[in-house]
Design an enzyme around this catalytic site. Structure first.
Site, short mmCIF file in Angstrom:
data_model
loop_
_atom_site.label_atom_id
_atom_site.label_comp_id
_atom_site.label_asym_id
_atom_site.label_seq_id
_atom_site.Cartn_x
_atom_site.Cartn_y
_atom_site.Cartn_z
N HIS A 1 -5.93 -11.08 -2.44
CA HIS A 1 -5.97 -10.24 -3.65
C HIS A 1 -6.84 -10.85 -4.75
CE1 HIS A 1 -1.70 -8.54 -2.59
NE2 HIS A 1 -2.63 -7.70 -2.17
N ASP B 1 8.75 1.42 -0.30
CA ASP B 1 8.26 1.99 -1.56
C ASP B 1 9.27 1.69 -2.69
OD1 ASP B 1 7.65 3.86 -3.73
OD2 ASP B 1 6.24 4.72 -2.29
N ARG C 1 9.73 2.98 -5.48
CA ARG C 1 10.37 4.15 -6.09
C ARG C 1 11.63 4.55 -5.33
NH1 ARG C 1 4.52 6.86 -6.28
NH2 ARG C 1 4.55 5.71 -4.32
N VAL D 1 3.17 -1.32 -8.40
CA VAL D 1 4.45 -1.60 -9.04
C VAL D 1 4.22 -2.19 -10.44
CG1 VAL D 1 6.59 -2.94 -8.88
CG2 VAL D 1 5.55 -2.00 -6.80
N GLU E 1 -10.10 -2.86 -8.09
CA GLU E 1 -10.77 -3.67 -7.07
C GLU E 1 -12.08 -3.01 -6.66
OE1 GLU E 1 -6.91 -3.49 -5.05
OE2 GLU E 1 -7.34 -5.47 -4.25
#
Ligand code: ADP
Ligand code: UVW
Ligand code: MG
Length: 395
Positions: free
Chosen positions: A179, A281, A283, A330, A383
């Site tokens: 990342h 996920d 959520r 997130v 990105e």
């Protein structure tokens, strides 16, 4: 017409892409192919404020790439008229080889292939994206931008595992991180927001997406990061354990009759939030926890506990902290996770303003109160733009 870059980010089950004007940063088209290999695929292509959707199955990444290039032809903008000067590919693992972008030739392709064991979920699909895109767009330079590049020069103390030296050297066992394109982009943006020269800033960046990682950035340079030999180490993720005692592997191999491949699959694909509470996920985890599901509530606590540990550890590594940034799916969208990640860290000077934290916005913003010792920020990552700019800088 200004030049554009097509950016391709092939993930384990998805392909994200964008056609970007690197000079202005504007996106001329973007889209997503998801659920590759599943019975029902999903494709979304956005351009000019319009969204084109398809729900046909997408058997594999090669098919997904063809679908993407077809959409440019059918829906536009036609790549042949878009002055595409480069195709930028996100590649997760560049090993010890790259600290910046590189022009892709057969040798680079071979190397990315050889590095696949160090990013088994990521490098193989990255490579498929590269192969098909080079085939279909043979006249444009293709550039690889590595997730590991920003961490290539981590201090040896942070990059070295306390493993037998000869074994580690022979098999390239060290911490490579991942990342990095996002961590670097966010750290630069954060430095410009606090208005102090990045040379003196002690920053912690939390990239919380499906994969999740933390980094310590001191004076613009990465000094530690949570992902290691592969993107499995560190934070709790959608489907990955993050840090565990490596003896868990021996224990399962010896006592649960599991093979190494089965344990690999368990740790990488069936653990993290999904293993703890059934869904990767975030959520869904909140929804379940809100309905009183104890496993989901515990998953949230484990997730936040790990985050607090890393923030504290990185403050210790840098002798303090000036800026804490949240980014990715997130980090950008979840006020509850942000609040629980910093709960109890007032002793470090880390505090957030509840109203600012809960305000919905797609913009970069402060969520710490005015005058706080540590600037706590939400910084949407980009990105794709970073990859487009690096690709152009190479050419
Ligand atoms: N409003 C939201 N609240 C909480 N989590 C969210 C929200 N929107 C997206 N997410 C989380 O973001 C994750 C994806 O983040 P993203 O950065 O796109 O990951 P990746 O690039 O690894 O696919 C999803 O798995 C989901 O859990
Ligand atoms: C390296 C990594 O974990 O990437 P992603 O979050 O896209 O899975
Ligand atoms: Mg991502």
């Amino acid at each position: 017409m200004s030049s554009t870059v097509l950016v391709i980010n092939s993930g384990s089950s998805s392909i994200k892409y964008q056609l970007i004007d690197p000079a202005s940063g504007s996106s001329l088209a973007s889209g997503l192919v998801e659920r590759i290999g599943e019975p029902a695929g999903h494709v979304e292509h956005r351009t000019d404020g319009r969204v084109t959707e398809q729900n046909d199955p997408v058997p594999d990444h090669a098919d997904g790439m063809r679908t993407v290039l077809d959409l440019f032809e059918k829906v536009g903008p036609a790549l042949g008229d878009a002055n595409v000067v480069a195709v930028g590919h996100r590649v997760v693992q560049g090993g010890k080889y790259y600290d910046g972008p590189v022009l892709i030739d057969d040798e680079v392709v071979g190397l990315i292939d050889r590095l696949s064991p160090l990013a088994p979920l990521h490098n193989p699909p990255n490579l498929t994206g590269i192969r098909v895109a080079r085939e279909l767009l043979p006249d444009v330079p293709h550039v690889a931008v590595f997730d590991t590049a920003f961490f290539r020069n981590l201090p040896e103390a942070a990059a070295t595992y306390a493993l037998d030296r000869e074994v580690a050297e022979q098999y390239n066992v060290r911490r490579y991180g991942a990342h990095g394109t996002s961590h670097q982009y966010v750290a630069l943006k954060a430095a410009s927001m606090v208005g102090r020269p990045s040379a003196e800033l002690r920053q912690v960046v939390l990239h919380l997406g499906n994969g999740a990682s933390a980094s310590a950035v001191y004076g613009g340079r990465a000094v530690d990061t949570s992902m290691g030999l592969t993107p499995l180490e560190g934070l709790v993720m959608g489907t990955r354990t993050g840090d565990i005692d490596p003896a868990v592997v021996f224990h399962l191999a010896r006592n649960a009759g599991m093979s190494i491949d089965e344990i690999d699959d368990l740790l990488n694909k069936r653990s993290g939030l999904k293993g703890l509470a059934g869904y990767n996920d975030m959520r869904e985890i909140h929804r379940l926890a809100g309905d009183g599901d104890a496993a989901a509530a515990l998953a949230l606590e484990v997730y936040a506990h790990r985050l607090r540990k890393y923030i504290g550890a990185y403050a210790a590594v840098m002798g303090g902290i000036d800026v804490l940034s949240f980014t990715a799916g997130v980090g950008e969208n979840d006020p509850e996770v942000r609040a629980s990640a910093v709960a109890g860290l007032e002793f470090l000077g880390v505090e957030i303003d509840a109203g600012r934290n809960e305000a919905r916005s797609k913009e970069s913003r402060f969520i710490s109160p005015d005058g706080a010792r540590v600037a706590v920020l939400v910084v949407p990552t980009n990105e794709e733009l970073a990859i487009a700019r690096q690709a152009v800088s190479l050419l």
